[in-house]
Design an enzyme around this catalytic site. Structure first.
Site, PDB file in Angstrom:
ATOM      1  N   ILE A  24      33.915   1.325  20.907  1.00 58.17           N
ATOM      2  CA  ILE A  24      33.385  -0.029  20.767  1.00 58.17           C
ATOM      3  C   ILE A  24      33.044  -0.594  22.139  1.00 58.17           C
ATOM      4  CG2 ILE A  24      33.751  -2.313  19.795  1.00 58.17           C
ATOM      5  CD1 ILE A  24      33.668   0.026  17.786  1.00 58.17           C
ATOM      6  N   ASP A  25      33.903  -0.358  23.120  1.00 63.89           N
ATOM      7  CA  ASP A  25      33.596  -0.779  24.489  1.00 63.89           C
ATOM      8  C   ASP A  25      32.315  -0.110  24.980  1.00 63.89           C
ATOM      9  OD1 ASP A  25      35.662  -2.547  24.970  1.00 63.89           O
ATOM     10  OD2 ASP A  25      37.010  -1.033  25.780  1.00 63.89           O
ATOM     11  N   VAL A  26      32.200   1.201  24.752  1.00 67.70           N
ATOM     12  CA  VAL A  26      31.037   1.937  25.245  1.00 67.70           C
ATOM     13  C   VAL A  26      29.764   1.451  24.574  1.00 67.70           C
ATOM     14  CG1 VAL A  26      29.934   4.203  25.357  1.00 67.70           C
ATOM     15  CG2 VAL A  26      32.361   3.962  25.939  1.00 67.70           C
TER      16      VAL A  26
END
Length: 418
Positions: free
Chosen positions: A180-182
């Site tokens: 999700i961060d990426v």
């Protein structure tokens, strides 16, 4: 020298950890000049997220986490204490000259320093200001801190990841990387470039509101659309594909092998190759929809056959048959794969500009390994300039570019503003 796609674009990076830094690393790889502002002495949190740690030129472990190096390539590091008036003034001065600012503080967190969008828009109306938060600038959860693992759980992603309840190892699982961060970083980088393009027409910057939860919902693509179409929430199915069969891993004679059969022609070629052409003629298996419907019966036939050869033998057998088949590699095996090597997907970048700087560096880390950017452009290729920087490595350099002399920099250092 070949010009990079974002040459001439100045980015002020106030973000930490992964989502924001992934965005700014993408912009840096595309040629932007990214200056990362870090806390004096401590720096970005991920500098300390280890083990594993970097090794110095003699092979000894350092206290610098490799995590940080994964998302801060091609940037310059400057240390500024934004809690001090002088530090705030420096950041405002940098923002006045920047094209883009990326931050991931809590909603309203930078207002107390006069570094929020409205304050900096008054200084630089052309500034593109990208805020990355867990839940966005609006809504009942806007004030909450958000983390990848939490959002993977809340968004439903973990509910469709892992083996089904009742199976060995059953239960919800996070993805093995903070996806999700990426993905948020990638969406943010796309948004920044779109805003730069829009600015060419309007002359005005804008505020970009990126939220991990929004991204987590968006990337569930066919699973989310399937739920919206039917009202039935999908469940965990291990490595099975909910809409394709056979599209999963199978035990082989010496491990596991993956088949990713996406159409009826591939299935017919698979059946002929393994000596069972009658399977593709069977009404239960002739079409993908029927194979999904009769998946259990199909797998009962396939599993004994797939155990008769080693994984490498299956890969070799199907290679010229246009049947997608491959091994399930460890990272160590993946980096040794001839295709990975041929594409140059490992890059070893210098941290310091020259050997003299590297020799004088207190950490004795002159090169840092990393993974190449996957974008390949013929006219404006990805630019690899330097590895993730040491903490504050470029402080004096950047401040000199802002017009400060040595005496002014020494004064800022003495009062702990930098």
């Amino acid at each position: 020298m070949t010009r990079s796609a974002l040459s001439g674009i100045k980015v002020l990076d106030l973000s930490r950890v992964l989502a924001g830094p992934w965005c700014t690393q993408m912009l840096a790889d595309l040629g932007a000049d990214v200056v990362k502002v870090e806390r004096p002495e401590a720096g970005d949190d991920t500098r300390h997220w280890g083990p594993p740690f970097l090794r110095d030129d003699d092979g000894n472990a350092t206290q610098q986490a490799s995590y940080y190096t994964s998302c801060n390539r091609n940037k310059r590091s400057i240390t500024i204490d934004m809690a001090t008036p002088d530090g705030q003034a420096l950041i405002r001065k940098m923002a006045a000259e920047a094209d883009v600012l990326v931050e991931n503080f809590k909603v309203g967190g930078l207002k107390q320093y006069g570094l929020d969008y409205d304050s900096l828009k008054a200084v630089n109306p052309r500034l593109i200001y990208c805020s990355v938060t867990g839940f966005g600038q609006t809504g009942p959860y806007a004030e909450r801190a958000g983390y990848d693992l939490m959002v993977q759980a809340m968004s439903g992603l973990m509910s469709i990841t892992g083996h089904a309840d009742g199976e060995p190892g059953g239960g919800p699982l996070k993805v093995g990387v903070a996806v999700i961060d990426v993905f948020t970083g990638l969406y943010a980088a796309n948004a920044v470039q779109a805003a730069l393009h829009a600015r060419n027409a309007t002359g005005e910057g804008q505020h970009i509101d990126m939220a991990l939860l929004d991204v987590a919902m968006a990337i569930q693509c066919n699973q989310a659309s399937g739920y919206l179409a039917t009202g039935k929430a999908p469940s965990r199915a291990g490595n099975l594909h909910p809409s394709l069969a056979p599209y999963q891993d199978f035990p082989s004679a010496d491990g596991n092998v993956l088949l990713a059969i996406g159409n009826d022609g591939q299935f017919a070629r698979f059946c002929a190759t393994v000596g069972h052409p009658e399977w593709s003629a069977d009404e239960r298996f002739a079409t993908n929809s029927n194979r999904v419907k009769h998946r259990t019966a199909l797998l009962d036939l396939m599993k004994p056959v797939m155990k008769t050869r080693n994984t490498s033998d299956w890969v070799t057998l199907f290679e010229d048959k246009a049947v997608p088949c491959g091994p399930i590699n460890t990272l160590a095996e993946a980096f040794e794969d001839p295709q990975v090597k041929a594409r140059g997907l490992r890059v070893d970048l210098p941290r310091w500009g020259n050997d003299a700087d590297a020799a004088a560096a207190p950490d004795h880390v002159s090169k840092v390994p990393g993974v190449a950017n996957p974008i390949r452009m013929s006219g404006t290729p990805i630019s690899y300039r330097n590895a993730a920087p040491a903490l504050g490595q470029h402080t004096d350099e950047v401040l000199h570019e802002l017009g400060l002399d040595d005496a002014a920099i020494a004064k800022l250092r003495a009062n702990k503003s930098i």
